[in-house]
Design a protein around this motif. Structure first.
Motif, PDB file in Angstrom:
ATOM      1  N   HIS A  27       0.859  -1.220  -0.082  1.00 36.77           N
ATOM      2  CA  HIS A  27       0.066  -0.050   0.219  1.00 36.77           C
ATOM      3  C   HIS A  27       0.820   1.297  -0.146  1.00 36.77           C
ATOM      4  CE1 HIS A  27      -2.901  -2.801   1.248  1.00 36.77           C
ATOM      5  NE2 HIS A  27      -3.958  -1.907   0.918  1.00 36.77           N
ATOM      6  N   ASP A  28       2.001   1.007   0.950  1.00 31.59           N
ATOM      7  CA  ASP A  28       3.131   2.182   0.785  1.00 31.59           C
ATOM      8  C   ASP A  28       3.618   2.598  -0.616  1.00 31.59           C
ATOM      9  OD1 ASP A  28       2.145   3.076   3.368  1.00 31.59           O
ATOM     10  OD2 ASP A  28       3.905   2.064   4.209  1.00 31.59           O
ATOM     11  N   ASP A  29       3.981   1.340  -1.330  1.00 34.85           N
ATOM     12  CA  ASP A  29       4.383   1.566  -2.746  1.00 34.85           C
ATOM     13  C   ASP A  29       3.405   2.451  -3.467  1.00 34.85           C
ATOM     14  OD1 ASP A  29       6.737   0.376  -1.941  1.00 34.85           O
ATOM     15  OD2 ASP A  29       5.969  -1.506  -2.282  1.00 34.85           O
ATOM     16  N   ALA A  30       2.014   2.007  -3.259  1.00 37.52           N
ATOM     17  CA  ALA A  30       1.341   2.501  -4.289  1.00 37.52           C
ATOM     18  C   ALA A  30       0.773   3.890  -3.855  1.00 37.52           C
ATOM     19  CB  ALA A  30      -0.228   2.029  -4.165  1.00 37.52           C
ATOM     20  N   TRP A  31       1.145   4.379  -2.855  1.00 37.79           N
ATOM     21  CA  TRP A  31       1.001   5.820  -2.374  1.00 37.79           C
ATOM     22  C   TRP A  31       2.169   6.487  -2.948  1.00 37.79           C
ATOM     23  CZ3 TRP A  31      -2.223   9.189  -0.857  1.00 37.79           C
ATOM     24  CH2 TRP A  31      -1.743  10.304  -0.485  1.00 37.79           C
ATOM     25  N   ALA A  32       3.606   6.050  -2.730  1.00 35.69           N
ATOM     26  CA  ALA A  32       4.623   6.588  -3.264  1.00 35.69           C
ATOM     27  C   ALA A  32       4.627   6.727  -4.775  1.00 35.69           C
ATOM     28  CB  ALA A  32       5.762   5.907  -2.632  1.00 35.69           C
ATOM     29  N   LEU A  33       4.159   5.711  -5.286  1.00 35.56           N
ATOM     30  CA  LEU A  33       4.141   5.694  -6.870  1.00 35.56           C
ATOM     31  C   LEU A  33       3.242   6.389  -7.457  1.00 35.56           C
ATOM     32  CD1 LEU A  33       4.974   4.614  -9.860  1.00 35.56           C
ATOM     33  CD2 LEU A  33       3.535   2.809  -9.369  1.00 35.56           C
ATOM     34  N   GLY A  34       2.045   6.477  -6.901  1.00 35.44           N
ATOM     35  CA  GLY A  34       0.844   7.606  -7.255  1.00 35.44           C
ATOM     36  C   GLY A  34       1.354   9.113  -7.219  1.00 35.44           C
ATOM     37  N   SER A  35       1.931   9.150  -5.747  1.00 31.91           N
ATOM     38  CA  SER A  35       2.369  10.833  -5.541  1.00 31.91           C
ATOM     39  C   SER A  35       3.417  11.156  -6.509  1.00 31.91           C
ATOM     40  CB  SER A  35       3.187  10.693  -4.086  1.00 31.91           C
ATOM     41  OG  SER A  35       1.876  10.250  -3.271  1.00 31.91           O
ATOM     42  N   LEU A  36       4.438   9.970  -7.059  1.00 29.88           N
ATOM     43  CA  LEU A  36       5.305  10.409  -7.948  1.00 29.88           C
ATOM     44  C   LEU A  36       4.729  10.803  -9.276  1.00 29.88           C
ATOM     45  CD1 LEU A  36       8.315  10.730  -9.092  1.00 29.88           C
ATOM     46  CD2 LEU A  36       8.157   8.161  -9.341  1.00 29.88           C
ATOM     47  N   LEU A  37       3.565   9.925  -9.819  1.00 33.20           N
ATOM     48  CA  LEU A  37       3.040  10.364 -10.974  1.00 33.20           C
ATOM     49  C   LEU A  37       2.394  11.752 -10.694  1.00 33.20           C
ATOM     50  CD1 LEU A  37       1.787   6.880 -12.059  1.00 33.20           C
ATOM     51  CD2 LEU A  37       2.819   8.537 -13.213  1.00 33.20           C
ATOM     52  N   VAL A  38       1.648  12.001  -9.780  1.00 32.17           N
ATOM     53  CA  VAL A  38       0.930  13.137  -9.460  1.00 32.17           C
ATOM     54  C   VAL A  38       2.317  14.440  -9.467  1.00 32.17           C
ATOM     55  CG1 VAL A  38      -0.090  14.843  -7.694  1.00 32.17           C
ATOM     56  CG2 VAL A  38      -0.884  12.364  -8.131  1.00 32.17           C
ATOM     57  N   ASP A  39       3.179  14.336  -9.045  1.00 30.77           N
ATOM     58  CA  ASP A  39       4.291  15.251  -8.923  1.00 30.77           C
ATOM     59  C   ASP A  39       4.762  15.500 -10.326  1.00 30.77           C
ATOM     60  OD1 ASP A  39       4.248  15.483  -6.217  1.00 30.77           O
ATOM     61  OD2 ASP A  39       5.864  14.221  -5.921  1.00 30.77           O
ATOM     62  N   LEU A  40       5.008  14.322 -11.143  1.00 27.00           N
ATOM     63  CA  LEU A  40       5.435  14.610 -12.470  1.00 27.00           C
ATOM     64  C   LEU A  40       4.210  15.267 -13.337  1.00 27.00           C
ATOM     65  CD1 LEU A  40       6.815  11.039 -13.343  1.00 27.00           C
ATOM     66  CD2 LEU A  40       8.022  13.333 -12.944  1.00 27.00           C
ATOM     67  N   GLY A  56      -7.905  -5.924  -7.509  1.00 28.18           N
ATOM     68  CA  GLY A  56      -9.297  -5.453  -7.429  1.00 28.18           C
ATOM     69  C   GLY A  56      -9.666  -4.604  -6.680  1.00 28.18           C
ATOM     70  N   GLN A  57      -8.585  -3.917  -5.790  1.00 30.34           N
ATOM     71  CA  GLN A  57      -8.802  -2.761  -4.881  1.00 30.34           C
ATOM     72  C   GLN A  57      -7.953  -1.660  -5.466  1.00 30.34           C
ATOM     73  OE1 GLN A  57      -6.974  -3.162  -0.918  1.00 30.34           O
ATOM     74  NE2 GLN A  57      -8.397  -1.601  -0.068  1.00 30.34           N
ATOM     75  N   GLN A  58      -8.704  -0.551  -5.193  1.00 32.59           N
ATOM     76  CA  GLN A  58      -8.243   0.949  -5.575  1.00 32.59           C
ATOM     77  C   GLN A  58      -7.477   1.420  -4.495  1.00 32.59           C
ATOM     78  OE1 GLN A  58     -10.615   4.571  -6.165  1.00 32.59           O
ATOM     79  NE2 GLN A  58      -9.652   4.670  -8.082  1.00 32.59           N
ATOM     80  N   LEU A  59      -5.969   1.543  -4.832  1.00 35.01           N
ATOM     81  CA  LEU A  59      -4.929   2.138  -3.747  1.00 35.01           C
ATOM     82  C   LEU A  59      -4.627   3.363  -3.637  1.00 35.01           C
ATOM     83  CD1 LEU A  59      -2.537  -0.950  -3.564  1.00 35.01           C
ATOM     84  CD2 LEU A  59      -4.818  -0.810  -2.241  1.00 35.01           C
ATOM     85  N   PHE A  60      -4.773   3.685  -4.845  1.00 30.64           N
ATOM     86  CA  PHE A  60      -4.642   5.371  -5.092  1.00 30.64           C
ATOM     87  C   PHE A  60      -5.386   5.827  -6.286  1.00 30.64           C
ATOM     88  CE2 PHE A  60      -2.296   8.863  -7.042  1.00 30.64           C
ATOM     89  CZ  PHE A  60      -1.721   9.456  -5.772  1.00 30.64           C
TER      90      PHE A  60
END
Length: 158
Positions: A27-40, A56-60
């Protein structure tokens, strides 16, 4: 890339998938990767929506200024292609084009539910396989694909 800069070959796309593999994905990886994409996306003032699903679960999920509800619909359609084929949505579309046809004409899947357009990439875990997807929508399909690949490359380098 072996072809023109704006049109990667099927082999190039397959090589990306073989290279961009996680050891684990939390879950933390999903947050970090999603946040990186938002920053980009913010840096580039890109009107994108970002989504990460696992099992099947939306993590970000995030929507940047200029994105619309249509981007969420595109995300769902591209994500379903990754879930069904276990490959990037752009790669799936490219495989059909390489055979001289289109996904829409030959997949026999409902185009209102599936879109083999760039922007959704499998989250693959070493020794496990595809467990989810990371998806961007809002740019031309090759740019959506490239943005996800760039973020995965950066993330996996640490």
């Amino acid at each position: 890339m072996t072809q023109a800069q704006d049109t990667p070959s099927v082999a190039d796309l397959e090589a990306q998938e073989q290279r961009l593999v996680f050891r684990t994905f939390t879950h933390d990886d999903a947050w970090a990767l999603g946040s990186l994409l938002v920053d980009l996306g913010r840096e580039r003032q890109a009107p994108i929506a970002v989504d990460i699903h696992r099992a099947g679960q939306q993590l970000f999920h995030a929507a940047l200024p200029g994105s619309t509800p249509d981007n969420d619909a595109w995300i769902a359609r591209k994500r379903r292609v990754v879930e069904r084929y276990g490959s990037a949505s752009y790669l799936v579309g490219s495989r059909f084009r390489a055979k001289g046809t289109t996904f829409e004409d030959s997949s026999r899947l409902d185009p209102d539910r599936y879109a083999a357009h760039g922007g959704s990439f499998p989250i693959t875990v070493e020794g496990v396989g595809v467990i989810g997807s990371v998806t961007v929508s809002g740019l031309p399909q090759i740019e959506d694909h490239r943005l996800v690949v760039e973020a995965l490359e950066r993330f996996l380098k640490g």
